[in-house]
Motif scaffolding. Structure first.
Motif, PDB file in Angstrom:
ATOM      1  N   TRP A  77       0.842  -1.200   0.000  1.00 31.54           N
ATOM      2  CA  TRP A  77       0.000   0.000   0.000  1.00 31.54           C
ATOM      3  C   TRP A  77       0.880   1.253   0.000  1.00 31.54           C
ATOM      4  CZ3 TRP A  77      -4.997   1.091  -0.765  1.00 31.54           C
ATOM      5  CH2 TRP A  77      -5.408   2.382  -0.482  1.00 31.54           C
ATOM      6  N   GLN A  78       1.879   1.249   0.863  1.00 36.74           N
ATOM      7  CA  GLN A  78       2.767   2.410   0.941  1.00 36.74           C
ATOM      8  C   GLN A  78       3.507   2.615  -0.377  1.00 36.74           C
ATOM      9  OE1 GLN A  78       5.188   2.374   4.550  1.00 36.74           O
ATOM     10  NE2 GLN A  78       3.566   1.217   5.554  1.00 36.74           N
ATOM     11  N   TYR A  79       4.011   1.542  -0.950  1.00 34.97           N
ATOM     12  CA  TYR A  79       4.738   1.644  -2.218  1.00 34.97           C
ATOM     13  C   TYR A  79       3.842   2.195  -3.327  1.00 34.97           C
ATOM     14  CZ  TYR A  79       6.929   0.223  -6.585  1.00 34.97           C
ATOM     15  OH  TYR A  79       7.448   0.215  -7.847  1.00 34.97           O
ATOM     16  N   ARG A  80       2.625   1.701  -3.389  1.00 33.78           N
ATOM     17  CA  ARG A  80       1.745   2.072  -4.495  1.00 33.78           C
ATOM     18  C   ARG A  80       1.094   3.442  -4.340  1.00 33.78           C
ATOM     19  NH1 ARG A  80      -1.550  -3.523  -5.977  1.00 33.78           N
ATOM     20  NH2 ARG A  80       0.215  -4.934  -5.657  1.00 33.78           N
ATOM     21  N   PHE A  81       0.784   3.843  -3.107  1.00 36.41           N
ATOM     22  CA  PHE A  81      -0.108   4.998  -2.954  1.00 36.41           C
ATOM     23  C   PHE A  81       0.381   6.151  -2.090  1.00 36.41           C
ATOM     24  CE2 PHE A  81      -2.976   1.307  -3.633  1.00 36.41           C
ATOM     25  CZ  PHE A  81      -3.398   1.665  -4.903  1.00 36.41           C
ATOM     26  N   MET A  82       1.406   5.996  -1.301  1.00 39.85           N
ATOM     27  CA  MET A  82       1.765   7.052  -0.349  1.00 39.85           C
ATOM     28  C   MET A  82       2.161   8.364  -1.013  1.00 39.85           C
ATOM     29  SD  MET A  82       1.136   6.259   2.754  1.00 39.85           S
ATOM     30  CE  MET A  82       2.149   7.167   3.894  1.00 39.85           C
ATOM     31  N   ASP A  83       2.699   8.325  -2.212  1.00 44.74           N
ATOM     32  CA  ASP A  83       3.139   9.573  -2.843  1.00 44.74           C
ATOM     33  C   ASP A  83       2.153  10.107  -3.884  1.00 44.74           C
ATOM     34  OD1 ASP A  83       3.533   7.595  -4.708  1.00 44.74           O
ATOM     35  OD2 ASP A  83       5.508   8.287  -5.333  1.00 44.74           O
TER      36      ASP A  83
END
Length: 174
Positions: A77-83
């Motif tokens: 989730w962090q890799y795909r959406f945090m930025d």
């Protein structure tokens, strides 16, 4: 059932990290939530009469696999959406952070409270037409092949910052 909804784990690979990478965007939150629920709640507490939560709770090895899956889902989730600007508007990030914050307590529970009774393959909580007959040891395992067959028939799957899993468009998943 939890909140009127069946809980499940999509076993898309034998390795929990790869299984998380293979999850489509729309399943990351659900799988993380279901994993945390099944690790942290006795099946009687959930009012479940299905076999997946019972499988998770039946052995430390099962719960460890699901815990590693939950951690990998959080990282995905962090890799795909945090930025991505505006993702906070969707409220999903806050839910994922809340679930992620449960992982340390779940670790303590799995490592100190659960008995290790070894590994047995998980139940396949999918429609019968996708369940492959067991014909001995396979690579990947039979439950993974069954879940992949099921996943291939789900509509509108997408992977942000990830390619589509190589097995998804092949006619044979093994």
């Amino acid at each position: 059932m939890y909140g009127g909804r069946q809980v499940n784990i999509y076993f898309l690979d034998d390795d929990p990290k790869q299984a998380a990478r293979d999850c489509a965007d729309q399943h990351l939150h659900r799988m993380m939530r279901d994993a945390c629920l099944m690790i942290g709640n006795k099946t009687t507490d959930m009012g479940c009469d299905q076999s997946m939560p019972e499988w998770v709770q039946s052995s430390q090895q099962h719960a460890q696999w699901v815990w590693h899956y939950a951690l990998a889902l959080s990282m995905e989730w962090q890799y795909r959406f945090m930025d991505i600007p505006g993702i906070w508007v969707l409220n999903s990030n806050e839910k994922m952070i809340e679930l992620n914050n449960q992982l340390p307590a779940l670790t303590v529970y799995v490592e100190t409270q659960m008995e290790d009774k070894g590994w047995r393959n998980p139940p396949r909580c999918i429609p019968k037409k996708y369940k492959r007959k067991y014909e001995g040891k396979t690579e990947p395992s039979n439950h993974v092949l069954s879940y992949r067959d099921f996943y291939k028939n789900l509509p509108n799957l997408q992977w942000t910052k990830r390619g589509v899993p190589s097995w998804l468009h092949s006619s044979v998943t093994a």
